[in-house]
Design an enzyme around this catalytic site. Structure first.
Site, PDB file in Angstrom:
ATOM      1  N   LEU A 138      44.586  41.145  36.299  1.00  0.00           N
ATOM      2  CA  LEU A 138      44.134  40.919  37.687  1.00  0.00           C
ATOM      3  C   LEU A 138      43.513  39.629  37.680  1.00  0.00           C
ATOM      4  CD1 LEU A 138      42.476  44.431  38.436  1.00  0.00           C
ATOM      5  CD2 LEU A 138      44.763  43.637  39.031  1.00  0.00           C
ATOM      6  N   ASP A 139      43.862  38.961  38.945  1.00  0.00           N
ATOM      7  CA  ASP A 139      43.272  37.594  39.023  1.00  0.00           C
ATOM      8  C   ASP A 139      41.692  37.674  38.836  1.00  0.00           C
ATOM      9  OD1 ASP A 139      45.707  36.617  39.754  1.00  0.00           O
ATOM     10  OD2 ASP A 139      45.212  37.088  41.937  1.00  0.00           O
ATOM     11  N   LYS A 140      41.105  36.603  38.459  1.00  0.00           N
ATOM     12  CA  LYS A 140      39.579  36.666  38.303  1.00  0.00           C
ATOM     13  C   LYS A 140      38.718  37.048  39.342  1.00  0.00           C
ATOM     14  CE  LYS A 140      35.526  33.451  37.817  1.00  0.00           C
ATOM     15  NZ  LYS A 140      35.478  31.923  37.775  1.00  0.00           N
TER      16      LYS A 140
END
Length: 319
Positions: A138-140
């Protein structure tokens, strides 16, 4: 540190290929990473583009930093919520703001560092190293459910299931405006944006096919919409790219929202302020379902939206 001067007959070649042919014991992929990390000087100026062409007389200085340990160190201070854990895998709720894997600029304080500390000796080893097997990311600044393998067998099986699209994934997103129709599909190949390497974009050549199924769950006038998104594929920034390319970028998206949307004018002042001030992409991985790679049991996990997204919806609902 490698000091090289481009000679006659080598001009026009990509700088990463030139360095791979002239810098001993460094692979092209390693060199590409070093260039992107800011380790290359070209005539005294920083060069971060691996595809840049070299010219005769160009002076290149490539600095190779000391090798880091193959396995990142465990860190007890990394916070995440464990939803399920056994000898083969761990399912967790990743908070927004947490980077998944160490990388230049984020060598510590990542989810991987926290998992190494949390799992300890229960990590059996992935690829010959005692580390967690990151199957998907998942993106940051995206929150939500993730599954991580603890054994080689689980890692391979889960990776195959993700590649074969046998995973049930649902996201909640808040986008600007109201997509028409209210439920449907966004489709298009996604590849690296040629004008900005940090962004992804729809592309006619060189990208990977991607399909996002969506449906509206709640409309906030015509200014914003809470959407459920189901992924048929798992490309980098897929939901963010598809919604932005179709005129409905996600609220707060730092990469794909470059100007104040016209739809914001359809919101009352307080709701508009809350929407424009939201500090991250309004995206949450709400559900993840898969077959356990070792027991064959069907597992499914759901998590509610984090407090910041809930507060955003409350502010929008007051409109």
């Amino acid at each position: 540190m490698f000091h090289l001067v481009v000679e006659e007959g080598q001009a026009g070649e990509r700088v990463d290929r030139y360095l791979a042919a002239n810098a001993q014991d460094l692979s092209r992929s390693r060199i590409k990473g070093l260039i992107e990390a800011g380790c290359l000087l070209c005539d005294g100026q920083l060069l971060r583009e691996p595809a840049a062409a070299v010219r005769v007389g160009m002076a290149l200085v490539l600095t190779v930093p000391p090798a880091a340990p193959a396995t990142p160190e465990g860190e007890q201070c990394v916070a995440f919520t464990v939803l399920y854990e056994d000898d083969d895998l761990i399912v967790l709720d990743k908070p927004a703001g947490l980077v998944v894997h160490p990388a230049p600029g984020n060598e510590t304080g990542t989810l991987v560092n926290g998992l190494i500390a949390h799992c300890g000796d229960s990590l059996k080893g992935i690829g010959g190293e005692r580390r967690p097997g990151i199957v998907h990311r998942l993106d940051k600044d995206t929150s939500g459910v993730m599954v991580v393998a603890k054994t080689e067998k689980a890692h391979l099986a889960l990776s195959e299931d993700f590649a074969a699209r046998r995973i049930d994934r649902a996201y909640l997103a808040v986008c600007w405006g109201v997509p028409a129709p209210a439920s449907g599909e966004f489709e298009g190949a996604i590849g690296r944006d040629k004008r900005d390497r940090k962004r992804m974009a729809l592309t006619e050549r060189g990208g990977k096919w991607a399909l996002t199924r969506y449906r509206a769950l709640q409309l906030f006038g015509t200014g914003a919409t809470l959407m459920e998104c189901r992924l048929a594929t798992g490309r980098t920034h897929q939901i963010r790219v598809h919604f932005s390319a179709n005129g409905h970028p996600l609220l707060g998206d730092p990469l794909y929202l470059r100007r104040i949307p016209a739809a914001s004018r359809q919101l009352p002042a307080a709701a508009r302020a809350a929407a424009l001030d939201f500090p991250r992409q309004a995206l949450h991985a709400a559900r993840l379902g898969f077959t356990h790679p070792c027991t064959g049991v069907e597992l499914s996990f759901e998590t509610p939206m984090p407090e910041d997204m809930q507060a955003l919806l409350e502010a929008l609902a007051e409109s």
